[in-house]
Write a protein that holds these residues in place. Sequence first.
Motif, PDB file in Angstrom:
ATOM      1  N   UNK A  97       4.359   7.885   4.454  1.00  0.00           N
ATOM      2  CA  UNK A  97       5.721   7.975   4.982  1.00  0.00           C
ATOM      3  C   UNK A  97       6.223   6.617   5.449  1.00  0.00           C
ATOM      4  N   UNK A  98       5.361   5.851   6.109  1.00  0.00           N
ATOM      5  CA  UNK A  98       5.748   4.524   6.570  1.00  0.00           C
ATOM      6  C   UNK A  98       6.092   3.622   5.388  1.00  0.00           C
ATOM      7  N   UNK A  99       5.303   3.690   4.347  1.00  0.00           N
ATOM      8  CA  UNK A  99       5.598   2.878   3.153  1.00  0.00           C
ATOM      9  C   UNK A  99       6.916   3.306   2.518  1.00  0.00           C
ATOM     10  N   UNK A 100       7.186   4.609   2.513  1.00  0.00           N
ATOM     11  CA  UNK A 100       8.466   5.083   1.974  1.00  0.00           C
ATOM     12  C   UNK A 100       9.631   4.557   2.801  1.00  0.00           C
ATOM     13  N   UNK A 149      11.094  -7.702   4.962  1.00  0.00           N
ATOM     14  CA  UNK A 149       9.853  -7.964   4.221  1.00  0.00           C
ATOM     15  C   UNK A 149       8.989  -6.714   4.293  1.00  0.00           C
ATOM     16  N   UNK A 150       8.660  -6.084   3.148  1.00  0.00           N
ATOM     17  CA  UNK A 150       7.782  -4.898   3.203  1.00  0.00           C
ATOM     18  C   UNK A 150       6.451  -5.243   3.859  1.00  0.00           C
ATOM     19  N   UNK A 151       5.949  -4.342   4.673  1.00  0.00           N
ATOM     20  CA  UNK A 151       4.718  -4.569   5.427  1.00  0.00           C
ATOM     21  C   UNK A 151       4.986  -5.108   6.808  1.00  0.00           C
ATOM     22  N   UNK A 160      14.172   0.768   3.674  1.00  0.00           N
ATOM     23  CA  UNK A 160      14.762  -0.321   4.459  1.00  0.00           C
ATOM     24  C   UNK A 160      14.877  -1.576   3.606  1.00  0.00           C
ATOM     25  N   UNK A 161      13.867  -1.862   2.783  1.00  0.00           N
ATOM     26  CA  UNK A 161      13.905  -3.049   1.927  1.00  0.00           C
ATOM     27  C   UNK A 161      15.038  -2.944   0.912  1.00  0.00           C
ATOM     28  N   UNK A 162      15.341  -1.741   0.439  1.00  0.00           N
ATOM     29  CA  UNK A 162      16.451  -1.572  -0.502  1.00  0.00           C
ATOM     30  C   UNK A 162      17.788  -1.804   0.187  1.00  0.00           C
TER      31      UNK A 162
END
Length: 103
Positions: free
Chosen positions: A56-59, A72-74, A64-66
Amino acid sequence: MEDVFLPIIIVGMLFIGLPWLIFHYVTQWKRSSSLTVEDENLLDELHDTARRLDDRLRSIERIIAADNPDFRPGQISDRSENPEYRRADEPERIENWRRGEHR
């Protein structure tokens, strides 16, 4: 006649009773130190929950990155490893927690 039975009883207690008592408690200690089936099920459930939360956090990071090109992802999940985000009093808070002074 009593003088004969007393040494036999003492020797029996030393060579039979004492080792039996020691092995009994060693077995109990080993049995209690292993995980029970309930503990293993709980760990499996917690592992699945952690995996789902990570997904879920990665989603959320992808969403947010989109929306934000500067993101920055991560960035969210790196906070625990980044010393910049750690509190200055963290060692003191941990020690207080261990002493029971967290209330």
